[in-house]
Write a protein that holds these residues in place. Structure first.
Motif, PDB file in Angstrom:
ATOM      1  N   UNK A   1      25.904 -14.121 -16.128  1.00 10.61           N
ATOM      2  CA  UNK A   1      25.264 -14.001 -17.198  1.00 10.61           C
ATOM      3  C   UNK A   1      24.451 -13.393 -17.826  1.00 10.61           C
ATOM      4  N   UNK A   2      23.997 -12.045 -18.673  1.00 11.03           N
ATOM      5  CA  UNK A   2      22.363 -12.199 -18.216  1.00 11.03           C
ATOM      6  C   UNK A   2      21.391 -12.599 -19.496  1.00 11.03           C
ATOM      7  N   UNK A   3      20.976 -13.164 -20.046  1.00  7.24           N
ATOM      8  CA  UNK A   3      20.575 -13.343 -21.235  1.00  7.24           C
ATOM      9  C   UNK A   3      19.083 -13.167 -21.637  1.00  7.24           C
ATOM     10  N   UNK A   4      18.545 -12.630 -22.312  1.00  3.97           N
ATOM     11  CA  UNK A   4      17.516 -11.803 -22.557  1.00  3.97           C
ATOM     12  C   UNK A   4      16.562 -13.073 -23.339  1.00  3.97           C
ATOM     13  N   UNK A   5      15.606 -12.970 -23.008  1.00  2.00           N
ATOM     14  CA  UNK A   5      14.604 -14.865 -23.501  1.00  2.00           C
ATOM     15  C   UNK A   5      13.784 -14.355 -24.459  1.00  2.00           C
ATOM     16  N   UNK A   6      13.782 -15.793 -25.400  1.00  5.20           N
ATOM     17  CA  UNK A   6      12.866 -14.982 -26.795  1.00  5.20           C
ATOM     18  C   UNK A   6      11.110 -14.427 -25.756  1.00  5.20           C
ATOM     19  N   UNK A   7      10.858 -14.548 -25.080  1.00  6.62           N
ATOM     20  CA  UNK A   7       9.315 -13.734 -24.756  1.00  6.62           C
ATOM     21  C   UNK A   7       9.647 -12.700 -24.081  1.00  6.62           C
ATOM     22  N   UNK A   8      10.791 -11.688 -24.180  1.00  6.36           N
ATOM     23  CA  UNK A   8      10.729 -10.124 -24.355  1.00  6.36           C
ATOM     24  C   UNK A   8       9.657  -9.567 -25.255  1.00  6.36           C
ATOM     25  N   UNK A  10       6.390  -6.393 -26.244  1.00  4.71           N
ATOM     26  CA  UNK A  10       5.574  -5.309 -25.823  1.00  4.71           C
ATOM     27  C   UNK A  10       5.764  -4.519 -24.095  1.00  4.71           C
ATOM     28  N   UNK A  11       5.980  -4.841 -23.546  1.00  5.17           N
ATOM     29  CA  UNK A  11       6.391  -4.602 -21.954  1.00  5.17           C
ATOM     30  C   UNK A  11       6.851  -5.099 -21.115  1.00  5.17           C
ATOM     31  N   UNK A  12       6.842  -5.742 -21.682  1.00  6.22           N
ATOM     32  CA  UNK A  12       7.726  -7.250 -20.861  1.00  6.22           C
ATOM     33  C   UNK A  12       9.494  -7.196 -20.915  1.00  6.22           C
ATOM     34  N   UNK A  13       9.711  -6.900 -19.995  1.00 10.16           N
ATOM     35  CA  UNK A  13      11.846  -8.009 -20.014  1.00 10.16           C
ATOM     36  C   UNK A  13      11.719  -9.549 -19.539  1.00 10.16           C
ATOM     37  N   UNK A  14      11.723 -10.413 -19.987  1.00  8.24           N
ATOM     38  CA  UNK A  14      12.742 -12.120 -19.507  1.00  8.24           C
ATOM     39  C   UNK A  14      14.253 -11.748 -19.897  1.00  8.24           C
ATOM     40  N   UNK A  15      14.338 -12.230 -18.488  1.00  5.75           N
ATOM     41  CA  UNK A  15      15.740 -12.653 -18.391  1.00  5.75           C
ATOM     42  C   UNK A  15      15.996 -13.677 -17.739  1.00  5.75           C
ATOM     43  N   UNK A  16      17.746 -14.368 -18.107  1.00  9.90           N
ATOM     44  CA  UNK A  16      17.884 -15.438 -17.222  1.00  9.90           C
ATOM     45  C   UNK A  16      19.171 -14.570 -17.087  1.00  9.90           C
ATOM     46  N   UNK A  17      18.804 -15.162 -15.437  1.00  7.56           N
ATOM     47  CA  UNK A  17      20.475 -14.852 -14.531  1.00  7.56           C
ATOM     48  C   UNK A  17      21.106 -16.552 -14.352  1.00  7.56           C
ATOM     49  N   UNK A  18      22.221 -16.145 -15.098  1.00 10.87           N
ATOM     50  CA  UNK A  18      23.074 -17.697 -14.625  1.00 10.87           C
ATOM     51  C   UNK A  18      24.592 -17.125 -14.164  1.00 10.87           C
ATOM     52  N   UNK A  25      26.103  -6.966 -18.413  1.00  9.88           N
ATOM     53  CA  UNK A  25      25.150  -7.931 -18.444  1.00  9.88           C
ATOM     54  C   UNK A  25      23.760  -6.499 -18.378  1.00  9.88           C
ATOM     55  N   UNK A  26      23.718  -5.803 -16.868  1.00  3.98           N
ATOM     56  CA  UNK A  26      23.702  -4.947 -16.855  1.00  3.98           C
ATOM     57  C   UNK A  26      22.952  -3.959 -18.331  1.00  3.98           C
ATOM     58  N   UNK A  27      23.927  -3.182 -18.062  1.00  2.00           N
ATOM     59  CA  UNK A  27      23.695  -2.196 -19.580  1.00  2.00           C
ATOM     60  C   UNK A  27      22.890  -2.960 -20.761  1.00  2.00           C
ATOM     61  N   UNK A  47      12.524 -12.408 -13.965  1.00  2.00           N
ATOM     62  CA  UNK A  47      13.731 -12.599 -13.711  1.00  2.00           C
ATOM     63  C   UNK A  47      14.655 -14.055 -13.378  1.00  2.00           C
ATOM     64  N   UNK A  48      14.492 -14.834 -14.211  1.00  2.33           N
ATOM     65  CA  UNK A  48      14.891 -16.319 -13.093  1.00  2.33           C
ATOM     66  C   UNK A  48      16.399 -15.776 -13.169  1.00  2.33           C
ATOM     67  N   UNK A  49      16.173 -16.808 -12.094  1.00  7.20           N
ATOM     68  CA  UNK A  49      17.710 -16.706 -11.638  1.00  7.20           C
ATOM     69  C   UNK A  49      18.254 -18.859 -11.528  1.00  7.20           C
ATOM     70  N   UNK A  50      19.089 -19.131 -12.236  1.00  6.76           N
ATOM     71  CA  UNK A  50      19.674 -20.651 -12.326  1.00  6.76           C
ATOM     72  C   UNK A  50      21.180 -20.503 -12.170  1.00  6.76           C
ATOM     73  N   UNK A  51      21.278 -21.278 -11.074  1.00  5.88           N
ATOM     74  CA  UNK A  51      22.299 -21.624 -10.933  1.00  5.88           C
ATOM     75  C   UNK A  51      23.145 -20.033 -10.858  1.00  5.88           C
ATOM     76  N   UNK A  52      22.454 -18.993 -10.244  1.00  5.74           N
ATOM     77  CA  UNK A  52      22.605 -17.457  -9.880  1.00  5.74           C
ATOM     78  C   UNK A  52      23.728 -17.149  -8.999  1.00  5.74           C
ATOM     79  N   UNK A  53      24.921 -16.459  -9.327  1.00  8.51           N
ATOM     80  CA  UNK A  53      25.526 -16.431  -8.178  1.00  8.51           C
ATOM     81  C   UNK A  53      26.106 -14.997  -6.893  1.00  8.51           C
ATOM     82  N   UNK A  54      25.141 -14.521  -7.865  1.00  8.93           N
ATOM     83  CA  UNK A  54      25.115 -12.977  -7.810  1.00  8.93           C
ATOM     84  C   UNK A  54      25.891 -12.048  -8.410  1.00  8.93           C
TER      85      UNK A  54
END
Length: 118
Positions: A1-8, A10-18, A25-27, A47-54
């Motif tokens: 699962x990929x979540x777009x975080x709230x500090x996305x 301007x030109x910053x994309x912030x995501x959390x992958x679990x 998710x990639x789309x 790109x934050x990875x927490x409990x990320x398995x691939x």
């Protein structure tokens, strides 16, 4: 699962992958990248990875295609993780982009956020 975080913004994309990332998710990221590039900017990706398995197979293929097609559109990528193999992913990506890519442990995520916004 990929979540777009709230500090996305301007030109910053912030995501959390679990868990596992899928093609869907990639789309989620494509429109964000295209919007940044359309406005003449380079992408900074946290790109934050927490409990990320691939990735599942379709997700991995979609991610590779996206990264290769936008290799010159990235300025910075902060990879934030909790496992040694995630550091390895960071090193593996470096030859495929001109972006400044850095790995941060989860305990350093505030430092990673500050770096991506500099």
């Amino acid at each position: 699962m990929l979540q777009v975080l709230d500090f996305t913004k301007n030109n910053v994309i912030a995501t959390k992958a679990q868990e596992n990332l899928t093609e869907a998710d990639i789309q989620k990221i494509h429109p964000l990248i295209h919007n940044i590039v359309y406005h003449g900017q380079k992408v900074r990706w946290y790109f934050e990875m927490q409990d990320f398995t691939g990735w599942d197979m379709k997700g991995l293929w979609a991610d590779l295609k996206m990264d290769l097609s936008h290799a010159n559109d990235y300025e910075k990528i902060a990879m934030v993780g909790e496992k040694k193999w995630q550091d390895w992913i960071t090193r593996f990506m470096k030859p495929f982009t001109n972006a400044d890519i850095r790995y941060f442990d989860l305990e350093e995520k505030q430092k990673a956020k500050e770096w991506i916004n500099q």
